[in-house]
Design a protein around this motif. Structure first.
Motif, PDB file in Angstrom:
ATOM      1  N   ALA A 175      -3.810  -2.924   3.808  1.00 25.19           N
ATOM      2  CA  ALA A 175      -2.864  -2.109   4.576  1.00 25.19           C
ATOM      3  C   ALA A 175      -3.183  -0.783   4.812  1.00 25.19           C
ATOM      4  O   ALA A 175      -2.878  -0.362   6.031  1.00 25.19           O
ATOM      5  N   ASP A 176      -3.705  -0.319   3.994  1.00 30.98           N
ATOM      6  CA  ASP A 176      -4.100   1.445   3.976  1.00 30.98           C
ATOM      7  C   ASP A 176      -5.197   1.487   4.526  1.00 30.98           C
ATOM      8  O   ASP A 176      -5.643   2.724   4.815  1.00 30.98           O
ATOM      9  N   LYS A 177      -6.170   0.468   4.929  1.00 32.97           N
ATOM     10  CA  LYS A 177      -7.122   0.811   5.889  1.00 32.97           C
ATOM     11  C   LYS A 177      -6.803   0.506   7.455  1.00 32.97           C
ATOM     12  O   LYS A 177      -7.876   0.712   8.248  1.00 32.97           O
ATOM     13  N   ILE A 178      -5.699  -0.085   7.734  1.00 31.17           N
ATOM     14  CA  ILE A 178      -5.329  -0.412   9.259  1.00 31.17           C
ATOM     15  C   ILE A 178      -4.308   0.567   9.766  1.00 31.17           C
ATOM     16  O   ILE A 178      -3.606   1.250   9.138  1.00 31.17           O
TER      17      ILE A 178
ATOM     18  N   TRP B 253       6.086  -7.333  26.688  1.00 33.15           N
ATOM     19  CA  TRP B 253       6.824  -6.127  26.623  1.00 33.15           C
ATOM     20  C   TRP B 253       6.805  -5.464  25.347  1.00 33.15           C
ATOM     21  O   TRP B 253       7.316  -4.087  25.441  1.00 33.15           O
ATOM     22  N   GLY B 254       6.271  -5.920  24.173  1.00 33.42           N
ATOM     23  CA  GLY B 254       6.089  -5.348  23.205  1.00 33.42           C
ATOM     24  C   GLY B 254       5.654  -6.108  21.883  1.00 33.42           C
ATOM     25  O   GLY B 254       6.466  -7.029  21.392  1.00 33.42           O
ATOM     26  N   TYR B 255       4.384  -5.681  21.222  1.00 27.88           N
ATOM     27  CA  TYR B 255       3.790  -6.744  20.276  1.00 27.88           C
ATOM     28  C   TYR B 255       2.931  -5.718  19.488  1.00 27.88           C
ATOM     29  O   TYR B 255       2.656  -4.499  19.915  1.00 27.88           O
ATOM     30  N   THR B 256       2.304  -6.287  18.402  1.00 21.71           N
ATOM     31  CA  THR B 256       1.468  -5.439  17.461  1.00 21.71           C
ATOM     32  C   THR B 256       0.047  -6.018  17.669  1.00 21.71           C
ATOM     33  O   THR B 256      -0.247  -7.002  17.622  1.00 21.71           O
ATOM     34  N   GLN B 257      -0.703  -4.963  17.567  1.00 20.07           N
ATOM     35  CA  GLN B 257      -2.354  -4.986  17.547  1.00 20.07           C
ATOM     36  C   GLN B 257      -2.691  -4.188  16.500  1.00 20.07           C
ATOM     37  O   GLN B 257      -1.972  -3.274  15.903  1.00 20.07           O
ATOM     38  N   TRP B 258      -3.918  -4.122  15.704  1.00 20.11           N
ATOM     39  CA  TRP B 258      -4.490  -3.204  14.714  1.00 20.11           C
ATOM     40  C   TRP B 258      -5.937  -2.882  14.845  1.00 20.11           C
ATOM     41  O   TRP B 258      -6.575  -3.611  15.526  1.00 20.11           O
ATOM     42  N   LEU B 259      -6.435  -1.754  14.363  1.00 17.45           N
ATOM     43  CA  LEU B 259      -7.598  -1.250  14.253  1.00 17.45           C
ATOM     44  C   LEU B 259      -7.745  -0.997  12.945  1.00 17.45           C
ATOM     45  O   LEU B 259      -6.902  -0.433  12.165  1.00 17.45           O
ATOM     46  N   ALA B 260      -9.177  -1.061  12.438  1.00 17.14           N
ATOM     47  CA  ALA B 260      -9.537  -0.687  10.889  1.00 17.14           C
ATOM     48  C   ALA B 260     -11.139  -0.193  11.034  1.00 17.14           C
ATOM     49  O   ALA B 260     -11.861  -0.739  11.895  1.00 17.14           O
ATOM     50  N   GLY B 261     -11.278   0.750  10.266  1.00 16.42           N
ATOM     51  CA  GLY B 261     -12.544   1.348  10.089  1.00 16.42           C
ATOM     52  C   GLY B 261     -12.837   2.480  11.424  1.00 16.42           C
ATOM     53  O   GLY B 261     -11.997   2.887  12.037  1.00 16.42           O
ATOM     54  N   GLY B 262     -14.145   2.448  11.883  1.00 18.96           N
ATOM     55  CA  GLY B 262     -14.511   3.377  12.903  1.00 18.96           C
ATOM     56  C   GLY B 262     -13.735   4.402  13.230  1.00 18.96           C
ATOM     57  O   GLY B 262     -13.528   4.824  14.331  1.00 18.96           O
ATOM     58  N   GLY B 263     -13.369   5.297  12.169  1.00 15.86           N
ATOM     59  CA  GLY B 263     -12.925   6.840  12.698  1.00 15.86           C
ATOM     60  C   GLY B 263     -11.290   6.558  12.983  1.00 15.86           C
ATOM     61  O   GLY B 263     -10.770   7.446  13.411  1.00 15.86           O
ATOM     62  N   VAL B 264     -10.489   5.459  12.613  1.00 17.48           N
ATOM     63  CA  VAL B 264      -9.129   5.522  13.017  1.00 17.48           C
ATOM     64  C   VAL B 264      -8.570   5.984  11.820  1.00 17.48           C
ATOM     65  O   VAL B 264      -8.903   6.232  10.741  1.00 17.48           O
ATOM     66  N   LYS B 265      -6.940   6.269  12.054  1.00 18.27           N
ATOM     67  CA  LYS B 265      -6.312   6.735  11.170  1.00 18.27           C
ATOM     68  C   LYS B 265      -5.732   6.008  10.104  1.00 18.27           C
ATOM     69  O   LYS B 265      -4.688   5.141  10.450  1.00 18.27           O
ATOM     70  N   ALA B 266      -6.333   5.449   9.295  1.00 18.21           N
ATOM     71  CA  ALA B 266      -5.989   4.358   8.346  1.00 18.21           C
ATOM     72  C   ALA B 266      -4.342   4.734   7.639  1.00 18.21           C
ATOM     73  O   ALA B 266      -4.278   5.830   7.437  1.00 18.21           O
TER      74      ALA B 266
ATOM     75  N   GLY C  83       0.719  -1.171  -0.132  1.00 17.12           N
ATOM     76  CA  GLY C  83      -0.169   0.010  -0.054  1.00 17.12           C
ATOM     77  C   GLY C  83       0.939   1.335   0.068  1.00 17.12           C
ATOM     78  O   GLY C  83       2.110   1.067  -0.099  1.00 17.12           O
ATOM     79  N   GLU C  84       0.010   2.219  -0.002  1.00 13.34           N
ATOM     80  CA  GLU C  84       0.635   3.436   0.137  1.00 13.34           C
ATOM     81  C   GLU C  84       1.443   3.904   1.388  1.00 13.34           C
ATOM     82  O   GLU C  84       2.267   4.496   1.509  1.00 13.34           O
ATOM     83  N   SER C  85       0.886   3.037   2.273  1.00 11.83           N
ATOM     84  CA  SER C  85       1.244   3.226   3.778  1.00 11.83           C
ATOM     85  C   SER C  85       2.964   2.817   3.890  1.00 11.83           C
ATOM     86  O   SER C  85       3.718   2.872   4.811  1.00 11.83           O
ATOM     87  N   GLY C  86       3.105   1.695   3.083  1.00 13.66           N
ATOM     88  CA  GLY C  86       4.395   1.129   3.142  1.00 13.66           C
ATOM     89  C   GLY C  86       4.401  -0.099   4.265  1.00 13.66           C
ATOM     90  O   GLY C  86       5.479  -0.478   4.834  1.00 13.66           O
ATOM     91  N   ALA C  87       3.256  -0.502   4.632  1.00 10.42           N
ATOM     92  CA  ALA C  87       3.250  -1.311   5.883  1.00 10.42           C
ATOM     93  C   ALA C  87       3.717  -2.611   5.484  1.00 10.42           C
ATOM     94  O   ALA C  87       3.521  -3.196   4.459  1.00 10.42           O
ATOM     95  N   TRP C  88       4.648  -3.140   6.529  1.00 14.29           N
ATOM     96  CA  TRP C  88       5.293  -4.478   6.329  1.00 14.29           C
ATOM     97  C   TRP C  88       4.291  -5.632   6.599  1.00 14.29           C
ATOM     98  O   TRP C  88       3.902  -5.345   7.768  1.00 14.29           O
ATOM     99  N   PHE C  89       4.379  -6.612   5.801  1.00 11.75           N
ATOM    100  CA  PHE C  89       3.455  -7.808   6.052  1.00 11.75           C
ATOM    101  C   PHE C  89       4.489  -8.843   5.677  1.00 11.75           C
ATOM    102  O   PHE C  89       5.288  -8.954   4.625  1.00 11.75           O
ATOM    103  N   SER C  90       4.334 -10.154   6.553  1.00 13.65           N
ATOM    104  CA  SER C  90       5.125 -11.299   6.125  1.00 13.65           C
ATOM    105  C   SER C  90       4.196 -12.086   4.922  1.00 13.65           C
ATOM    106  O   SER C  90       3.083 -11.823   4.693  1.00 13.65           O
TER     107      SER C  90
END
Length: 482
Positions: free
Chosen positions: A135-138, A404-417, A118-125
């Motif tokens: 990626a650009d919705k998350i 101590w450090g890990y990833t979660q994500w949100l999508a939709g609902g007025g979040v900063k995609a 995506g335009e955000s350049g988010a990394w995925f395996s």
């Protein structure tokens, strides 16, 4: 009437919702145990106004049970790859206790291929090719932290903010604050894969010290997710309706003699809801009228993705019908003859390969479908787990627990995609900048904010104390909000 004969009377008189299904609605069986007279005097599930206009109407809470290694899904760390097989440098261990289950092993890298999307350049395996297309919705939270490193405790904290049973879960707080948008369906529904409940069971959708009417309603997998919901084959609808009406009248006569018996009042309400659900609930979970294209979108044409995809398609249908909080919990997969959730202390490659295949297409399908139907803006999708997994290996082929450090994500609902909040250090072990850390309490406060609720103002008096969803912690992560 003796309890057993009363129960037999319910079933034999053709109530249909008797037995196991009805026990969920009755005092001592689930929904309404200990409900307060003040809450039952008025309709406790009547719609209520939020503190301020909310950006979402519903939440779909995707709990990845067992805690996947987000180092192998979203958190690309070139330095970890370079250092694989070496001892963990002491500089990365400052400030944390490493007395986790397997002790301290050598740094470990799984066999993954990484790309930006995506335009955000988010990394995925390569484990999540379908979710990567969104990626650009998350909005990623790559600085998630929690307390504890045992599943039952951390799952309880994830759902309720408490380390011990007894606190209301997030969905229960939302029901208490906003009521139900659909009087014919529960406002808080739990969907899970497999034949048995997830770890910890109903405590993870409990109403805690709130009136039990706000507890989550667990739907099983399969064609009939609510036990005994269908009317018995040889009982006419009018017969069943007459039986329920008679039962209601008998309870009301008894109620007049004991006006302070809240359990009896709860029974009256329970049978009313049960009667309405008999019409509305089967339609809500019936996928037969969904198009073949929609079913394929969720992976219902593949045995690997069918069960989880069915749950997510049902989640979408429940959102359409006004259910406010849908908690979807992943189930186990077979790993060399052993039924396992995401908890990969060994055989991470096989475990995560199978789990990723189960969830990747259905979650991507959910995001696509919500967007196409114009529901993504009013629905908040939360991808979450009880904790992450360590940068070092365990037993050579797995990873230990990491709070101590890990990833979660949100999508939709007025979040900063297309936004990423925070980061872990160079090996993905700890949050790099502690000022960006997002605890469970902060995640809850942010979800409540999107529903139009201020977690500091959402109060319930319990044993002389003003209780709120985030205990005495939590802040809204404003950077995540569009």
């Amino acid at each position: 009437m003796h309890n057993k004969s009363r129960r037999d009377f319910f079933i034999k008189s053709g109530l249909g919702l008797g037995g196991l299904a009805m026990s969920g609605f009755l005092p001592g069986g689930g929904f309404l145990q200990g409900a307060l007279a003040a809450d039952l005097a008025a309709d406790p599930l009547a719609p209520k106004q939020p503190h301020f206009p909310g950006k979402v109407k519903s939440v779909i809470w995707l709990h990845q049970h067992g805690a996947p290694s987000t180092l192998d899904l979203y958190d690309y760390k070139p330095d970890l790859i370079k250092l694989s097989g070496k001892e963990v440098p002491a500089s990365f261990l400052k400030g944390i206790k490493t007395s986790t289950q397997g002790g301290l092993g050598k740094l470990y890298t799984s066999n993954r291929t990484w790309k930006q999307h995506g335009e955000s350049g988010a990394w995925f395996s390569d484990l999540l090719p379908n979710i990567a297309e969104h990626a650009d919705k998350i909005a990623f939270i790559k600085s998630s932290v929690t307390v504890g490193a045992t599943h039952d405790i951390s799952i309880l904290k994830l759902n309720s903010g408490g380390l011990n049973p007894g606190r209301p879960t997030l969905g229960a707080w939302i029901q208490y604050a906003l009521g139900s948008a659909n009087p014919d369906l529960p406002g808080y529904v739990v969907l899970y894969n497999g034949k048995s409940e997830p770890s910890g069971g109903a405590v993870n959708w409990s109403s805690g010290f709130l009136p039990a009417v706000y507890q989550g309603t667990a739907f099983r997998s399969g064609k009939s997710p609510i036990l005994h919901l269908e009317r018995p084959e040889l009982v006419a609808a009018t017969q069943q309706s007459d039986s329920l009406d008679l039962l209601k009248q008998l309870n009301e006569i008894k109620d007049s003699a004991y006006p302070n018996d809240t359990e009896l009042q709860a029974r009256v309400r329970a049978y009313d809801l049960a009667k309405r659900m008999q019409t509305s609930a089967p339609e809500a979970v019936d996928l037969s009228k969904e198009s073949d294209a929609t079913k394929a979108l969720y992976g219902l044409n593949d045995e690997v993705t069918k069960e989880y995809g069915t749950n997510l398609l049902r989640a979408r249908r429940l959102v359409e019908r006004g259910v406010r909080f849908i908690q979807v919990v992943t189930g186990p997969v077979d790993v060399d003859g052993d039924s396992r959730n995401w908890d990969a202390h060994t055989k991470l490659e096989e475990n995560h390969g199978k789990h990723a295949r189960v969830v990747d297409k259905p979650i991507a399908g959910l995001l696509t479908d919500l967007k196409a139907l114009g529901l993504l803006d009013s629905t908040l999708v939360v991808w979450t787990s009880e904790f992450g997994r360590t940068s070092w290996g365990e037993s050579g082929t797995g990873r230990d627990h990491n709070p101590w450090g890990y990833t979660q994500w949100l999508a939709g609902g007025g979040v900063k995609a297309g936004y990423t909040h925070g980061a872990t250090d160079e090996i993905g072990l700890q949050v790099a900048d502690k000022s960006t850390a997002v605890d469970t309490y902060d995640l809850h406060a942010t979800v409540l904010n999107q529903m139009g609720l201020d977690h500091l103002q959402l109060i319930y008096k319990h044993q002389g104390r003003s209780e709120r969803p985030t205990v005495v912690y939590g802040k809204v992560i404003k950077e995540l909000i569009a």
